[in-house]
Design a protein around this motif. Sequence first.
Motif, short mmCIF file in Angstrom:
data_model
loop_
_atom_site.label_atom_id
_atom_site.label_comp_id
_atom_site.label_asym_id
_atom_site.label_seq_id
_atom_site.Cartn_x
_atom_site.Cartn_y
_atom_site.Cartn_z
N VAL A 15 0.85 -1.20 0.00
CA VAL A 15 0.00 0.00 0.00
C VAL A 15 0.88 1.25 0.00
CG1 VAL A 15 -1.58 1.37 1.43
CG2 VAL A 15 -2.02 -1.06 1.06
N ASP A 16 1.87 1.29 0.90
CA ASP A 16 2.76 2.45 0.98
C ASP A 16 3.52 2.67 -0.32
OD1 ASP A 16 1.91 2.93 3.56
OD2 ASP A 16 3.73 2.13 4.52
N HIS A 17 3.96 1.58 -0.92
CA HIS A 17 4.70 1.67 -2.19
C HIS A 17 3.83 2.28 -3.29
CE1 HIS A 17 7.47 0.55 -5.39
NE2 HIS A 17 6.47 -0.05 -6.01
N ILE A 18 2.60 1.82 -3.40
CA ILE A 18 1.69 2.35 -4.43
C ILE A 18 1.35 3.81 -4.12
CG2 ILE A 18 -0.62 2.14 -5.44
CD1 ILE A 18 -0.25 -0.94 -5.14
N CYS A 19 1.10 4.13 -2.86
CA CYS A 19 0.82 5.53 -2.48
C CYS A 19 2.01 6.43 -2.81
CB CYS A 19 0.48 5.64 -1.00
SG CYS A 19 -1.17 5.06 -0.58
N GLU A 20 3.22 5.94 -2.54
CA GLU A 20 4.42 6.72 -2.85
C GLU A 20 4.51 6.99 -4.35
OE1 GLU A 20 9.18 6.02 -2.66
OE2 GLU A 20 8.06 5.63 -0.81
N LYS A 21 4.23 5.99 -5.17
CA LYS A 21 4.27 6.17 -6.62
C LYS A 21 3.25 7.22 -7.06
CE LYS A 21 5.13 2.86 -9.37
NZ LYS A 21 5.63 1.81 -10.20
N VAL A 22 2.08 7.21 -6.43
CA VAL A 22 1.04 8.20 -6.74
C VAL A 22 1.51 9.59 -6.33
CG1 VAL A 22 -1.29 8.99 -6.14
CG2 VAL A 22 -0.89 6.58 -6.71
N LEU A 23 2.05 9.71 -5.11
CA LEU A 23 2.46 11.01 -4.59
C LEU A 23 3.65 11.59 -5.36
CD1 LEU A 23 2.04 10.32 -0.78
CD2 LEU A 23 0.62 11.79 -2.22
N LEU A 24 4.48 10.73 -5.95
CA LEU A 24 5.63 11.18 -6.73
C LEU A 24 5.29 11.31 -8.22
CD1 LEU A 24 8.46 9.10 -5.02
CD2 LEU A 24 7.95 11.56 -4.73
N ASP A 25 4.01 11.19 -8.54
CA ASP A 25 3.53 11.28 -9.93
C ASP A 25 4.13 10.22 -10.85
OD1 ASP A 25 1.75 13.43 -9.54
OD2 ASP A 25 3.39 14.87 -9.68
N GLU A 26 4.54 9.10 -10.28
CA GLU A 26 5.00 7.99 -11.10
C GLU A 26 3.82 7.15 -11.57
OE1 GLU A 26 7.94 5.86 -8.83
OE2 GLU A 26 9.16 7.66 -8.57
N SER A 27 2.71 7.25 -10.84
CA SER A 27 1.45 6.63 -11.23
C SER A 27 0.40 7.74 -11.24
CB SER A 27 1.03 5.54 -10.25
OG SER A 27 1.91 4.45 -10.31
N ARG A 28 -0.33 7.82 -12.31
CA ARG A 28 -1.31 8.90 -12.49
C ARG A 28 -2.72 8.35 -12.64
NH1 ARG A 28 1.26 13.73 -13.82
NH2 ARG A 28 3.48 13.51 -14.16
N PRO A 29 -3.71 9.22 -12.47
CA PRO A 29 -5.10 8.76 -12.63
C PRO A 29 -5.30 8.00 -13.94
CG PRO A 29 -5.09 10.96 -11.73
CD PRO A 29 -3.66 10.63 -12.08
N ASP A 30 -6.05 6.94 -13.85
CA ASP A 30 -6.40 6.04 -14.95
C ASP A 30 -5.26 5.12 -15.38
OD1 ASP A 30 -9.09 6.83 -15.10
OD2 ASP A 30 -8.57 8.54 -16.37
N ASP A 31 -4.09 5.18 -14.72
CA ASP A 31 -3.04 4.20 -15.00
C ASP A 31 -3.53 2.85 -14.49
OD1 ASP A 31 -1.38 6.13 -16.04
OD2 ASP A 31 0.10 6.04 -14.41
N LYS A 32 -3.27 1.81 -15.27
CA LYS A 32 -3.68 0.47 -14.89
C LYS A 32 -2.62 -0.16 -14.00
CE LYS A 32 -5.59 -3.75 -16.98
NZ LYS A 32 -5.14 -4.66 -15.97
#
Length: 125
Positions: A15-32
């Motif tokens: 969970v923390d890893h995915i949240c970190e990717k979101v917060l660092l803009d490595e994962s963006r809305p609608d990314d699968k």
Amino acid sequence: MQFNNTGQAIYLQIVDHICEKVLLDESRPDDKLPSVREMAVNLEVNPNTVMRAYEFLKQQHVIQDKRGIGYFISADAKSNALNYRKKQFMESELPAFFRVMNMLRMEPADLVPAYEKFKDNYLTV
């Protein structure tokens, strides 16, 4: 992704890893996101562990499940991940940090120079 031995459950580390990717803009809305099985194979964990992480992220509104298609980063993932991580930091990490500060007889003002140096180094990287 490396798992740590801090006693934190593996699903929460995911969970923390995915949240970190979101917060660092490595994962963006609608990314699968990878499928549960694919993520489990990549991380070398049980698929149930990944499923538990995905379900938790769904409850936090960081990801959404599009039936038959898979899991995707939600539109408001960044703000929801930020709120979740702030709460987690305040409840889990900050008390231990404050305990060490107290033991070392440090005040918040003692941290300002180190924090400013950190920001300077972090922003120039």
